[in-house]
Design a protein around this motif. Structure first.
Motif: not given
Length: 137
Positions: A2-19, A24-32, A58-60
């Motif tokens: 995966s590419f973003c703005c001319g850079a290849s994205m890195m694989g990582t895990k992180g926390t995302l907020k939905h409402f 936690h531990n969502v597989p993500l791609l991150f542009c450095p 209603g899970a936190d």
């Protein structure tokens, strides 16, 4: 890859907020370069379903790993860099790849792409200089 703005994205895990729910531990791609984050395409549908159900219940907080079993090694095998690498090495790899792409853009006479890549190279060169100065301290 995966590419973003001319850079290849890195694989990582992180926390995302939905409402109000943190997932936690969502597989993500991150542009450095521009710091864009997106859910890995291999689990995007599963993430959306889990996020909607968790919000509806209603899970936190929920842990993605408890609900989705995906082979992690397969997910990140085409990523050029990982989050566990030295940041300076990541930037150097990204610069090398951007320079390679700049050569391709030049052969294709794609001036718009060349300009994008040159902007990204400027950002990455600045980041490299900051990392080098930080390492000297």
């Amino acid at each position: 890859m995966s590419f973003c703005c001319g850079a290849s994205m890195m694989g990582t895990k992180g926390t995302l907020k939905h409402f109000q729910t943190q997932i936690h531990n969502v597989p993500l791609l991150f542009c450095p370069v521009c710091y864009r984050v997106e859910v890995h395409h291999m689990v995007e549908n599963e993430y959306e379903i889990l996020a909607e159900y968790a919000h509806g219940d209603g899970a936190d907080e929920v842990d993605f790993r408890d609900y989705v079993l995906e082979e992690e090694k397969d997910m990140y095998e085409n990523c050029v860099n990982s989050e566990h690498e030295d940041p300076l090495e990541v930037v150097k790899t990204q610069i090398d790849m951007a320079l390679d792409l700049l050569t391709v853009a030049g052969h294709l006479n794609d001036t718009a792409w060349q300009m994008q890549l040159k902007k990204r190279l400027a950002v990455m060169s600045h980041r490299k200089q900051r990392l080098l100065q930080k390492n000297k301290s």
